[in-house]
Motif scaffolding. Structure first.
Motif, PDB file in Angstrom:
ATOM      1  N   PRO A   1      62.929  20.010  55.777  1.00 32.60           N
ATOM      2  CA  PRO A   1      62.018  20.624  54.807  1.00 32.60           C
ATOM      3  C   PRO A   1      60.633  20.837  55.419  1.00 32.60           C
ATOM      4  N   ARG A   2      59.886  21.770  54.810  1.00 30.08           N
ATOM      5  CA  ARG A   2      58.530  22.092  55.257  1.00 30.08           C
ATOM      6  C   ARG A   2      57.597  21.958  54.063  1.00 30.08           C
ATOM      7  N   ILE A   3      56.497  21.236  54.232  1.00 30.63           N
ATOM      8  CA  ILE A   3      55.491  21.049  53.187  1.00 30.63           C
ATOM      9  C   ILE A   3      54.251  21.835  53.565  1.00 30.63           C
ATOM     10  N   ASP A   4      53.769  22.688  52.638  1.00 31.59           N
ATOM     11  CA  ASP A   4      52.584  23.513  52.873  1.00 31.59           C
ATOM     12  C   ASP A   4      51.532  23.196  51.808  1.00 31.59           C
ATOM     13  N   LEU A   5      50.301  23.044  52.260  1.00 37.37           N
ATOM     14  CA  LEU A   5      49.159  22.843  51.364  1.00 37.37           C
ATOM     15  C   LEU A   5      48.349  24.133  51.337  1.00 37.37           C
ATOM     16  N   ASN A   6      48.151  24.696  50.143  1.00 36.47           N
ATOM     17  CA  ASN A   6      47.434  25.958  49.991  1.00 36.47           C
ATOM     18  C   ASN A   6      46.176  25.733  49.155  1.00 36.47           C
ATOM     19  N   ALA A   7      45.069  26.303  49.586  1.00 37.27           N
ATOM     20  CA  ALA A   7      43.802  26.233  48.844  1.00 37.27           C
ATOM     21  C   ALA A   7      43.247  27.639  48.699  1.00 37.27           C
ATOM     22  N   ASP A   8      42.670  27.931  47.525  1.00 38.57           N
ATOM     23  CA  ASP A   8      42.202  29.292  47.249  1.00 38.57           C
ATOM     24  C   ASP A   8      40.870  29.209  46.503  1.00 38.57           C
ATOM     25  N   VAL A   9      39.865  29.875  47.028  1.00 38.91           N
ATOM     26  CA  VAL A   9      38.537  29.944  46.396  1.00 38.91           C
ATOM     27  C   VAL A   9      38.106  31.404  46.392  1.00 38.91           C
ATOM     28  N   GLY A  10      37.588  31.906  45.224  1.00 31.15           N
ATOM     29  CA  GLY A  10      37.189  33.297  45.190  1.00 31.15           C
ATOM     30  C   GLY A  10      36.231  33.600  44.047  1.00 31.15           C
ATOM     31  N   ARG A  11      35.695  34.796  44.093  1.00 32.26           N
ATOM     32  CA  ARG A  11      34.772  35.276  43.051  1.00 32.26           C
ATOM     33  C   ARG A  11      35.184  36.687  42.689  1.00 32.26           C
ATOM     34  N   GLU A  12      35.366  36.963  41.417  1.00 31.70           N
ATOM     35  CA  GLU A  12      35.832  38.258  40.951  1.00 31.70           C
ATOM     36  C   GLU A  12      34.844  38.851  39.944  1.00 31.70           C
ATOM     37  N   GLN A  13      34.816  40.163  39.925  1.00 29.66           N
ATOM     38  CA  GLN A  13      34.006  40.895  38.937  1.00 29.66           C
ATOM     39  C   GLN A  13      34.900  41.849  38.159  1.00 29.66           C
ATOM     40  N   ASP A  14      34.632  42.014  36.856  1.00 33.89           N
ATOM     41  CA  ASP A  14      35.440  42.922  36.032  1.00 33.89           C
ATOM     42  C   ASP A  14      34.532  43.671  35.049  1.00 33.89           C
ATOM     43  N   THR A  15      35.161  44.474  34.223  1.00 31.60           N
ATOM     44  CA  THR A  15      34.402  45.292  33.259  1.00 31.60           C
ATOM     45  C   THR A  15      34.668  44.884  31.821  1.00 31.60           C
ATOM     46  N   TYR A  16      35.273  43.704  31.606  1.00 30.04           N
ATOM     47  CA  TYR A  16      35.508  43.260  30.223  1.00 30.04           C
ATOM     48  C   TYR A  16      34.174  42.968  29.525  1.00 30.04           C
ATOM     49  N   THR A  17      34.070  43.393  28.253  1.00 27.81           N
ATOM     50  CA  THR A  17      32.819  43.175  27.495  1.00 27.81           C
ATOM     51  C   THR A  17      33.031  42.361  26.226  1.00 27.81           C
ATOM     52  N   ASN A  18      34.283  41.922  25.979  1.00 25.71           N
ATOM     53  CA  ASN A  18      34.556  41.216  24.736  1.00 25.71           C
ATOM     54  C   ASN A  18      34.570  39.693  24.914  1.00 25.71           C
ATOM     55  N   ARG A  19      33.984  39.203  26.023  1.00 19.19           N
ATOM     56  CA  ARG A  19      33.898  37.765  26.179  1.00 19.19           C
ATOM     57  C   ARG A  19      32.681  37.237  25.442  1.00 19.19           C
ATOM     58  N   ASN A  20      32.739  35.990  25.181  1.00 17.99           N
ATOM     59  CA  ASN A  20      31.577  35.353  24.552  1.00 17.99           C
ATOM     60  C   ASN A  20      31.397  33.980  25.204  1.00 17.99           C
ATOM     61  N   PRO A  21      30.442  33.804  26.016  1.00 16.88           N
ATOM     62  CA  PRO A  21      29.384  34.783  26.329  1.00 16.88           C
ATOM     63  C   PRO A  21      29.894  35.849  27.292  1.00 16.88           C
ATOM     64  N   GLU A  22      29.304  36.987  27.247  1.00 20.43           N
ATOM     65  CA  GLU A  22      29.710  38.112  28.092  1.00 20.43           C
ATOM     66  C   GLU A  22      29.266  37.865  29.546  1.00 20.43           C
ATOM     67  N   ASN A  23      30.191  38.113  30.484  1.00 24.69           N
ATOM     68  CA  ASN A  23      29.901  37.904  31.907  1.00 24.69           C
ATOM     69  C   ASN A  23      30.822  38.814  32.713  1.00 24.69           C
ATOM     70  N   GLN A  24      30.303  39.405  33.710  1.00 16.92           N
ATOM     71  CA  GLN A  24      31.093  40.330  34.521  1.00 16.92           C
ATOM     72  C   GLN A  24      31.617  39.689  35.815  1.00 16.92           C
ATOM     73  N   SER A  25      31.518  38.416  35.964  1.00 17.22           N
ATOM     74  CA  SER A  25      32.001  37.746  37.178  1.00 17.22           C
ATOM     75  C   SER A  25      32.730  36.472  36.795  1.00 17.22           C
ATOM     76  N   LEU A  26      33.734  36.139  37.634  1.00 16.09           N
ATOM     77  CA  LEU A  26      34.526  34.931  37.448  1.00 16.09           C
ATOM     78  C   LEU A  26      34.604  34.158  38.766  1.00 16.09           C
ATOM     79  N   ASN A  27      34.441  32.896  38.693  1.00 18.57           N
ATOM     80  CA  ASN A  27      34.664  32.025  39.855  1.00 18.57           C
ATOM     81  C   ASN A  27      35.992  31.301  39.669  1.00 18.57           C
ATOM     82  N   ARG A  28      36.800  31.329  40.705  1.00 19.40           N
ATOM     83  CA  ARG A  28      38.110  30.691  40.600  1.00 19.40           C
ATOM     84  C   ARG A  28      38.359  29.825  41.829  1.00 19.40           C
TER      85      ARG A  28
END
Length: 213
Positions: A1-28
């Motif tokens: 068997p093979r064991i893999d460790l994966n890590a992911d960091v990113g920042r995204e921007q979108d055009t959604y306006t129905n969030r509360n509070p409204e924000n055009q960027s997401l950190n994940r």
């Protein structure tokens, strides 16, 4: 068997306006651990392991073949040194005898009781004996150099005599061929190389089969 460790960091921007509070960027960010086990690869790994095994045996038999060939060349050099030493001794004795006969004929010729043609023939025979002696000495030097190159040391003055092989020699050509096929390291190396090539050919067929993990 093979064991893999994966890590992911990113920042995204979108055009959604129905969030509360409204924000055009997401950190994940995310971290994952995956375990993979090969179940079927069309026997590709099996054939690759078989090829490596045959390659290992082929290299082993090639080493044995080189060892046997070196031993054979050492034995040949040993016999050649003995043979040419004997030939040099005979050539030296031949030269001495012809030189002695030449001096006797020369003495008779100077005394007026010998013929000039006999003296010329004796001189020619002395020259031929001297030429033969020079040839045998040169041959002895060549075989001694070959002995030094193969064995690693100069041939000793008192070279032991090797007894001739009399036991274990096949009696017929057919028996000789069968023995060579069974015991020859060169033949065994060729067989293992052929088996390795067949394993490679069989392993390439695994590319046409599904891979299951």
């Amino acid at each position: 068997p093979r064991i893999d460790l994966n890590a992911d960091v990113g920042r995204e921007q979108d055009t959604y306006t129905n969030r509360n509070p409204e924000n055009q960027s997401l950190n994940r960010n995310a971290v994952g651990l995956s375990l993979t086990q090969l179940l079927w690869d069309g026997l590709g790994t099996k054939h690759d392991v078989a090829r490596s095994g045959h390659d290992r045996l082929a290299r082993y038999f090639e080493l044995l073949d080189v060892t046997e060939q070196t031993s054979l060349e050492a034995a040949r050099a040993h016999f050649d040194v003995q043979r040419y030493r004997r030939l040099v001794a005979l050539a030296e004795d031949n030269y001495v005898q012809h030189r002695y006969a030449f001096l006797q004929i020369q003495s008779r010729y100077k005394a007026g009781v010998g013929r000039g043609v006999d003296l010329e023939q004796a001189g020619a025979r002395v020259a031929l004996a001297e030429s033969n002696l020079s040839t045998e000495v040169a041959n002895l030097h060549d075989v001694s150099s070959r002995y030094l190159r193969i064995v690693g040391t100069a041939p000793p003055k008192d070279l032991p005599t090797i007894t001739l092989l009399r036991s274990g020699i096949p009696a017929t050509p057919v028996e000789t061929m069968n023995t060579a096929v069974r015991q020859s390291a060169a033949v065994s190396a060729s067989i293992e190389n052929l088996r390795a090539a067949r394993a490679v050919a069989d392993g390439r067929q695994s590319a046409f089969q599904p891979r299951v993990e």
